[in-house]
Design an enzyme around this catalytic site. Structure first.
Site, PDB file in Angstrom:
ATOM      1  N   LYS A 153       0.958  -1.363  -0.089  1.00 29.43           N
ATOM      2  CA  LYS A 153      -0.204   0.318   0.149  1.00 29.43           C
ATOM      3  C   LYS A 153       0.500   1.096  -0.095  1.00 29.43           C
ATOM      4  O   LYS A 153       0.559   2.386  -0.521  1.00 29.43           O
ATOM      5  CB  LYS A 153      -0.663   0.058   1.392  1.00 29.43           C
ATOM      6  CG  LYS A 153      -1.271  -1.161   1.419  1.00 29.43           C
ATOM      7  CD  LYS A 153      -2.676  -1.170   0.237  1.00 29.43           C
ATOM      8  CE  LYS A 153      -3.557  -2.872   0.887  1.00 29.43           C
ATOM      9  NZ  LYS A 153      -4.830  -2.574  -0.357  1.00 29.43           N
TER      10      LYS A 153
HETATM   11  C1  LIG Z   1      -1.313  -7.939   2.184  1.00 30.80           C
HETATM   12  C2  LIG Z   1      -1.553  -7.780   1.371  1.00 30.80           C
HETATM   13  N1  LIG Z   1      -2.005  -8.619   0.621  1.00 30.80           N
HETATM   14  C3  LIG Z   1      -3.053  -9.090  -0.607  1.00 30.80           C
HETATM   15  C4  LIG Z   1      -3.865  -7.807  -0.755  1.00 30.80           C
HETATM   16  C5  LIG Z   1      -5.246  -8.029  -1.691  1.00 30.80           C
HETATM   17  O1  LIG Z   1      -5.173  -6.517  -2.237  1.00 30.80           O
HETATM   18  P1  LIG Z   1      -6.371  -5.903  -3.324  1.00 30.80           P
HETATM   19  O2  LIG Z   1      -6.945  -5.506  -2.377  1.00 30.80           O
HETATM   20  O3  LIG Z   1      -6.072  -5.081  -3.498  1.00 30.80           O
HETATM   21  O4  LIG Z   1      -6.638  -7.126  -4.281  1.00 30.80           O
HETATM   22  C6  LIG Z   1      -4.200  -6.574   0.536  1.00 30.80           C
HETATM   23  C7  LIG Z   1      -5.671  -5.747   0.680  1.00 30.80           C
HETATM   24  O5  LIG Z   1      -5.499  -5.375   0.429  1.00 30.80           O
HETATM   25  C8  LIG Z   1      -2.916  -6.923   2.155  1.00 30.80           C
HETATM   26  O6  LIG Z   1      -3.129  -5.697   2.218  1.00 30.80           O
HETATM   27  N1  LIG Z   2      -6.481  -5.195   1.827  1.00 34.69           N
HETATM   28  C1  LIG Z   2      -6.396  -3.774   2.354  1.00 34.69           C
HETATM   29  C2  LIG Z   2      -8.791  -3.447   1.882  1.00 34.69           C
HETATM   30  C3  LIG Z   2      -8.682  -2.080   1.284  1.00 34.69           C
HETATM   31  O1  LIG Z   2      -8.216  -2.630   0.106  1.00 34.69           O
HETATM   32  P1  LIG Z   2      -8.304  -1.016  -0.563  1.00 34.69           P
HETATM   33  O2  LIG Z   2      -7.301  -1.387  -1.630  1.00 34.69           O
HETATM   34  O3  LIG Z   2      -9.314  -0.419  -1.281  1.00 34.69           O
HETATM   35  O4  LIG Z   2      -7.500   0.469  -0.117  1.00 34.69           O
HETATM   36  C4  LIG Z   2      -6.531  -3.590   3.391  1.00 34.69           C
HETATM   37  O5  LIG Z   2      -5.540  -3.596   3.865  1.00 34.69           O
HETATM   38  O6  LIG Z   2      -6.791  -2.197   4.177  1.00 34.69           O
END
Ligand SMILES: Cc1ncc(COP(=O)(O)O)c(C=O)c1O
Ligand SMILES: N[C@@H](CCOP(=O)(O)O)C(=O)O
Length: 462
Positions: free
Chosen positions: A112
């Site tokens: 993120k």
């Molecule tokens: C460590 C981790 N892996 C995978 C994901 C999944 O990613 P996305 O929500 O973009 O599919 C998340 C949450 O977003 C996450 O925090």
């Molecule tokens: N896995 C995410 C969930 C939110 O996802 P986002 O990509 O829409 O911000 C988290 O860790 O919060």
């Protein structure tokens, strides 16, 4: 570049407007009206560039004239200066033909940070220019929240409220959100699961009086800026693996579908990608949908990969929009059905989705086993989300095509799960070493829109 809503009736916006708007006013998600492409010569040049220079090339066509070139380059430089690895997103070989893309070298130890650090600087630049302030509300299953707080803490033109599911994030994730002492940061532990957090967030955006009254902004992947910044590492990784002369594939641990959708954008922009593989945990609605066409909500089951404990996957709406040939009427109908429990994807759109994405699902036991075996074979620790990616990537890869699996978080964010699988407790890096000594500040909140709106209105700095 203009941005349109997947639901077709919200105003068409510029990049700057889409960045500050978050959810479209018709409840949809903004997408670029057209996807720009990069030619082979430009890609060849990018193959030897720094992460920051590739980021500029990839994002510039989407950002347009929101920032001058020099200003945009400076924002990108600031965003990645705090990363703990010179190449930002390094690739590590796992076995012949299978590579791990480490996306956890940012300040909060998850992928993120790549987008959040950048949009933090973009928000600051745009808000100071306009002399405006915003209220950011975010929903998190653990990682978006900590990254958002890190990016926006202490800014005087932003209040940030993060809704996380009480008792359903790891202790490290919780403390990352509850220990910052800046008064513009508000950690809200909601009685519910992540889907409840995200649903209440979207309810707030859909309440136009509230949204306008507090100048609501969003930094979830609702925000196009988030998805855009995540497109960049597909290019750096793909080009480093020689993607101009042969295709490469990616496997992505998936929940809210933002990260894998960024891969789709990279492919549409011209990066030679063979397969885009969605890897889910036991909350496998996406795998089931991609396999059978049925998207029907069930209960969210708490897992050892809590960040992926999601049933209502926000960005799947963007994927459906393209699979349905940008037909917003179809998306309105599907989302109406989803509100009642679920939908079935039409035959043509399902074929399109299946041509675009492959998928696999990993059980709790298999996740633990993968972490354990990986440790035994390599002496390295994997976070449970990354382990899910590694297992699916290994199972679905074509030996003739390099597979790049995204390692989305650092194992130290999930020490209990990693220790249970391997007997090894991953230590926190130095900058977080005293995390468990810091004082926590959190408000327990009900899963109730009116109560949440009151809490947020009451918490905004006057
Ligand atoms: C460590 C981790 N892996 C995978 C994901 C999944 O990613 P996305 O929500 O973009 O599919 C998340 C949450 O977003 C996450 O925090
Ligand atoms: N896995 C995410 C969930 C939110 O996802 P986002 O990509 O829409 O911000 C988290 O860790 O919060």
């Amino acid at each position: 570049m203009r941005y349109v809503s997947t639901r077709g009736s919200a105003p068409v916006l510029s990049f700057e407007e889409a960045l500050l708007t978050g959810l479209a006013r018709d409840g949809g998600l903004y997408v670029p009206e057209t996807i720009p492409t990069l030619g082979t010569d430009e890609l060849r040049e990018m193959a030897t560039m720094s992460y920051e220079d590739v980021a500029f090339r990839v994002m510039k066509p989407f950002v347009g004239d929101t920032f001058s070139d020099d200003e945009f380059k400076a924002l990108i430089a600031k965003a990645y200066a705090g990363f703990n690895h010179t190449v930002r997103a390094p690739l590590v070989q796992l076995e012949q033909g299978h590579f791990l893309l480490e996306l956890f070298h940012g300040p909060t130890l998850a992928f993120k940070d790549f987008a959040m650090q950048l949009i933090g600087h973009m928000f600051q630049a745009v808000l100071s220019r306009k002399g405006e302030r915003v209220t950011i509300v975010g929903a998190t299953s653990g990682d978006t929240g900590s990254a958002a707080i890190e990016a926006f803490r202490g800014l005087d033109n932003v209040d940030v409220f993060i809704l996380f599911p009480h008792g359903r994030v790891s202790e490290v994730q919780r403390r990352q959100m509850t220990t910052p002492s800046e008064s513009n940061v508000h950690a809200l532990a909601l009685d519910g699961d992540f889907d409840d957090c995200q649903a209440r967030l979207k309810d707030m955006f859909n309440d136009h009086d509230f949204r306008d009254g507090v100048q609501l902004a969003g930094v979830n992947s609702i925000n196009w800026g988030r998805v855009l910044a995540q497109v960049v590492y597909y290019f750096t990784a793909g080009l480093a693996m020689g993607a101009l002369d042969r295709k490469v594939s990616f496997t992505v641990p998936t929940g809210n579908f933002g990260d894998i959708f960024a891969g789709y954008i990279a492919r549409e922009m011209g990066l030679p990608i063979a397969d885009l593989v969605v890897a889910t945990n036991q909350n496998d609605i996406l795998h089931r949908c991609l396999t059978t066409g049925g998207y029907h909500k069930g209960e969210v089951h708490a897992s050892i990969s809590p960040s992926m404990d999601i049933q209502v996957s926000s960005n799947f709406e963007r994927a459906l929009y393209f699979a349905y040939g940008q037909d917003s009427d179809a998306i309105n109908a599907l989302m109406g059905d989803l509100a009642k429990g679920g939908f079935d994807v039409g035959d043509n759109a399902l074929r399109d989705l299946q041509n675009t994405y492959k998928s696999g699902r990993v059980s709790e036991e298999e996740t633990r086993e993968t972490i354990k075996t990986f440790y035994a074979d390599t002496n390295e620790l994997l976070c449970p989300h990354s382990a899910i990616g590694v297992r699916v990537g290994a199972a679905l890869r074509d030996p003739a095509t390099p597979m790049i699996t995204l390692a989305t978080a650092h194992p130290a964010k999930f020490p209990d799960a990693v220790e249970a699988a391997t007997g090894q407790r991953p230590p926190l890096p130095d900058h977080m070493a005293d995390l468990f000594d810091r004082e926590e500040r959190v408000t327990r909140v009900p899963n109730d829109l009116e109560a949440l709106k009151d809490i947020i209105k009451g918490g905004i700095a006057q």
